[in-house]
Design an enzyme around this catalytic site. Sequence first.
Site, mmCIF file in Angstrom:
data_model
loop_
_atom_site.group_PDB
_atom_site.id
_atom_site.type_symbol
_atom_site.label_atom_id
_atom_site.label_comp_id
_atom_site.label_asym_id
_atom_site.label_seq_id
_atom_site.Cartn_x
_atom_site.Cartn_y
_atom_site.Cartn_z
ATOM 1 N N PHE A 1 -43.285 73.785 -37.040
ATOM 2 C CA PHE A 1 -43.312 73.625 -35.577
ATOM 3 C C PHE A 1 -43.364 72.136 -35.180
ATOM 4 C CE2 PHE A 1 -46.830 73.568 -32.201
ATOM 5 C CZ PHE A 1 -45.948 73.457 -31.150
ATOM 6 N N SER B 1 -57.270 67.084 -37.487
ATOM 7 C CA SER B 1 -57.493 68.152 -36.511
ATOM 8 C C SER B 1 -58.815 67.999 -35.789
ATOM 9 C CB SER B 1 -57.489 69.490 -37.252
ATOM 10 O OG SER B 1 -58.030 70.502 -36.439
ATOM 11 N N TYR C 1 -61.116 74.730 -43.400
ATOM 12 C CA TYR C 1 -59.987 73.955 -42.866
ATOM 13 C C TYR C 1 -60.472 72.616 -42.304
ATOM 14 C CZ TYR C 1 -56.193 72.850 -39.524
ATOM 15 O OH TYR C 1 -55.201 72.230 -38.799
ATOM 16 N N ASN D 1 -55.256 71.426 -29.707
ATOM 17 C CA ASN D 1 -54.432 72.641 -29.878
ATOM 18 C C ASN D 1 -53.015 72.397 -29.395
ATOM 19 O OD1 ASN D 1 -57.267 73.523 -30.089
ATOM 20 N ND2 ASN D 1 -56.315 75.532 -30.313
ATOM 21 N N ARG E 1 -60.229 75.326 -25.037
ATOM 22 C CA ARG E 1 -59.433 74.478 -25.911
ATOM 23 C C ARG E 1 -58.697 73.437 -25.061
ATOM 24 N NH1 ARG E 1 -62.148 76.878 -28.974
ATOM 25 N NH2 ARG E 1 -61.596 77.913 -30.937
HETATM 26 P P1 NAD Z 1 -46.454 74.958 -39.228
HETATM 27 O O1 NAD Z 1 -47.003 76.081 -40.057
HETATM 28 O O2 NAD Z 1 -45.350 75.273 -38.274
HETATM 29 O O3 NAD Z 1 -45.994 73.765 -40.160
HETATM 30 C C1 NAD Z 1 -46.496 73.542 -41.441
HETATM 31 C C2 NAD Z 1 -45.313 73.237 -42.335
HETATM 32 O O4 NAD Z 1 -45.805 72.887 -43.627
HETATM 33 C C3 NAD Z 1 -44.367 74.422 -42.524
HETATM 34 O O5 NAD Z 1 -43.038 73.985 -42.427
HETATM 35 C C4 NAD Z 1 -44.686 74.914 -43.935
HETATM 36 O O6 NAD Z 1 -43.593 75.568 -44.550
HETATM 37 C C5 NAD Z 1 -45.060 73.607 -44.612
HETATM 38 N N1 NAD Z 1 -45.939 73.782 -45.762
HETATM 39 C C6 NAD Z 1 -47.081 74.513 -45.838
HETATM 40 N N2 NAD Z 1 -47.613 74.412 -47.062
HETATM 41 C C7 NAD Z 1 -46.808 73.598 -47.768
HETATM 42 C C8 NAD Z 1 -46.830 73.100 -49.096
HETATM 43 N N3 NAD Z 1 -47.809 73.445 -49.958
HETATM 44 N N4 NAD Z 1 -45.840 72.293 -49.512
HETATM 45 C C9 NAD Z 1 -44.843 71.930 -48.665
HETATM 46 N N5 NAD Z 1 -44.771 72.370 -47.388
HETATM 47 C C10 NAD Z 1 -45.731 73.185 -46.964
HETATM 48 O O7 NAD Z 1 -47.709 74.319 -38.461
HETATM 49 P P2 NAD Z 1 -47.816 73.147 -37.384
HETATM 50 O O8 NAD Z 1 -48.551 73.714 -36.233
HETATM 51 O O9 NAD Z 1 -46.495 72.499 -37.188
HETATM 52 O O10 NAD Z 1 -48.825 72.148 -38.133
HETATM 53 C C11 NAD Z 1 -48.417 70.886 -38.663
HETATM 54 C C12 NAD Z 1 -49.664 70.080 -39.042
HETATM 55 O O11 NAD Z 1 -50.460 69.806 -37.893
HETATM 56 C C13 NAD Z 1 -50.602 70.780 -40.037
HETATM 57 O O12 NAD Z 1 -51.118 69.805 -40.924
HETATM 58 C C14 NAD Z 1 -51.724 71.309 -39.166
HETATM 59 O O13 NAD Z 1 -52.941 71.464 -39.891
HETATM 60 C C15 NAD Z 1 -51.810 70.206 -38.141
HETATM 61 N N6 NAD Z 1 -52.426 70.623 -36.888
HETATM 62 C C16 NAD Z 1 -51.803 71.553 -36.105
HETATM 63 C C17 NAD Z 1 -52.396 71.921 -34.901
HETATM 64 C C18 NAD Z 1 -51.779 72.957 -33.989
HETATM 65 O O14 NAD Z 1 -52.412 73.277 -32.962
HETATM 66 N N7 NAD Z 1 -50.586 73.480 -34.271
HETATM 67 C C19 NAD Z 1 -53.607 71.335 -34.500
HETATM 68 C C20 NAD Z 1 -54.219 70.417 -35.357
HETATM 69 C C21 NAD Z 1 -53.606 70.050 -36.541
HETATM 70 C C1 UD1 Z 2 -55.917 75.475 -33.712
HETATM 71 C C2 UD1 Z 2 -54.872 75.326 -34.823
HETATM 72 C C3 UD1 Z 2 -55.450 74.512 -35.949
HETATM 73 C C4 UD1 Z 2 -55.944 73.204 -35.354
HETATM 74 C C5 UD1 Z 2 -56.965 73.429 -34.232
HETATM 75 C C6 UD1 Z 2 -57.335 72.110 -33.545
HETATM 76 C C7 UD1 Z 2 -53.208 77.095 -35.119
HETATM 77 C C8 UD1 Z 2 -52.915 78.437 -35.677
HETATM 78 N N1 UD1 Z 2 -54.457 76.641 -35.323
HETATM 79 O O1 UD1 Z 2 -57.061 76.228 -34.190
HETATM 80 O O2 UD1 Z 2 -54.443 74.251 -36.916
HETATM 81 O O3 UD1 Z 2 -56.470 72.384 -36.345
HETATM 82 O O4 UD1 Z 2 -56.352 74.244 -33.242
HETATM 83 O O5 UD1 Z 2 -58.152 72.342 -32.428
HETATM 84 O O6 UD1 Z 2 -52.374 76.469 -34.529
HETATM 85 N N2 UD1 Z 2 -57.344 83.662 -29.732
HETATM 86 C C9 UD1 Z 2 -57.400 84.854 -29.048
HETATM 87 N N3 UD1 Z 2 -56.418 85.758 -29.260
HETATM 88 C C10 UD1 Z 2 -55.380 85.558 -30.139
HETATM 89 C C11 UD1 Z 2 -55.337 84.345 -30.854
HETATM 90 C C12 UD1 Z 2 -56.345 83.419 -30.639
HETATM 91 O O7 UD1 Z 2 -58.326 85.081 -28.250
HETATM 92 O O8 UD1 Z 2 -54.507 86.452 -30.261
HETATM 93 C C13 UD1 Z 2 -58.372 82.648 -29.457
HETATM 94 C C14 UD1 Z 2 -59.127 82.245 -30.695
HETATM 95 O O9 UD1 Z 2 -60.202 83.109 -30.957
HETATM 96 C C15 UD1 Z 2 -59.572 80.820 -30.304
HETATM 97 C C16 UD1 Z 2 -58.441 80.326 -29.380
HETATM 98 O O10 UD1 Z 2 -57.732 81.489 -28.975
HETATM 99 O O11 UD1 Z 2 -60.768 80.849 -29.577
HETATM 100 C C17 UD1 Z 2 -57.482 79.389 -30.103
HETATM 101 O O12 UD1 Z 2 -57.131 79.989 -31.329
HETATM 102 P P1 UD1 Z 2 -55.955 79.429 -32.260
HETATM 103 O O13 UD1 Z 2 -54.722 79.233 -31.474
HETATM 104 O O14 UD1 Z 2 -55.903 80.292 -33.474
HETATM 105 O O15 UD1 Z 2 -56.444 77.949 -32.581
HETATM 106 P P2 UD1 Z 2 -57.754 77.270 -33.189
HETATM 107 O O16 UD1 Z 2 -58.540 78.224 -34.019
HETATM 108 O O17 UD1 Z 2 -58.438 76.562 -32.059
#
Ligand code: NAD
Ligand code: UD1
Length: 314
Positions: free
Chosen positions: A15, A129, A153, A182, A221
Amino acid sequence: MAHPTLAVVTGGAGFIGSHTVDKLIAAGHRVVVLDNFSTGKRANLAQHAQSDRLTIVECDVGHGIFAALAPVTAKYGPVERIVHLAAQVSVVSSVANPMTDMQINYGGTLHVLEYARASGVKKVVFASSAAVYGEVTTLPVAEDIHLQPMSPYGIDKLSSEYALDYYANVHGVPTTALRFFNVYGPRQDPTSPYSGVISIFSDRAKAGRPLLIFGDGGQTRDFVFVGDVVRAIVSALGDGNSRLIANVGTGQEISVKELARTIVELCGNKSPIQHAPARAGEILKSRARVDRLRDQLGVVAETKLVDGLRATLA
Ligand code: NAD
Ligand code: UD1
């Protein structure tokens, strides 16, 4: 970055990664995506199928990245910058499988840093994060408060930050850790129960299906749009900072129940809102202090939630 550079984006098929790749390629850089496609998709990069500036390397970030990148560097020269995003991203999944989580997330970071040290990489930007904070008493949360992660995590992300600092301090590898709050936006995969809440709610609301809230929905969040996050990544990749740690959020918070109502309203249908027990290892309140993001990286996450939700729903 003034000059075209060779940048590796680990997790670049995911993503946040695929949006980062879009931005780097549009700015004229050469990009190598290193991804094992566990959650990432080739379709997220299909727009670059004709571009000679993108190379995709299928590889686990914790196994054999030196060998996997060798043909690319033989052809294009050394890797100059790395955006390290590859990770297992679910907090819930880390509680269920802490060992796997640690291997992928902390182990992956060590491999990337070893590569950066051995290859003289000029900058490593790491996706940390808000999960490093745990439950906090003062909001908005500033980078220098006492850290008490509440999930494996969060511990992995904090351990990775320590590793970044060690490689910067002892081995001279310039690093920046960005603590994403988030993140949401187009291409966030809604198909897993562990997916980000906005992707799940949007998917369900569009289909008129029920939205399930864990707990009473009072948890908050700081939701930040992916375009704003990518601006922070690109800024950190090209700047002269090292050992910087910065929050990436909006400075605003919204409760999960208000979020659910807003998404249902934007969809214009009548999805019911239901409740299930709260998740283990969850934080209750989250909102970023964003002074450092603005002052050190020159970025303000300005996308309004309602505009970002419209873009996501579209
Ligand atoms: P995502 O799952 O879409 O992206 C993760 C990518 O890493 C995927 O393309 C997956 O195939 C790849 N991947 C996973 N394990 C791997 C491995 N062992 N080797 C090589 N590739 C691997 O998730 P995202 O939301 O795009 O997250 C990207 C980064 O941002 C992550 O490090 C996540 O912890 C961090 N992050 C995301 C959020 C959020 O809200 N989405 C918040 C805080 C931190
Ligand atoms: C998310 C990220 C994590 C990141 C963190 C930083 C994802 C999957 N997780 O965690 O990688 O490090 O933010 O703040 O992107 N919820 C519901 N219903 C649902 C799904 C979720 O109520 O169907 C609630 C959860 O209980 C939580 C909130 O929504 O309270 C956010 O949940 P989620 O999107 O999973 O994110 P985080 O756990 O905050």
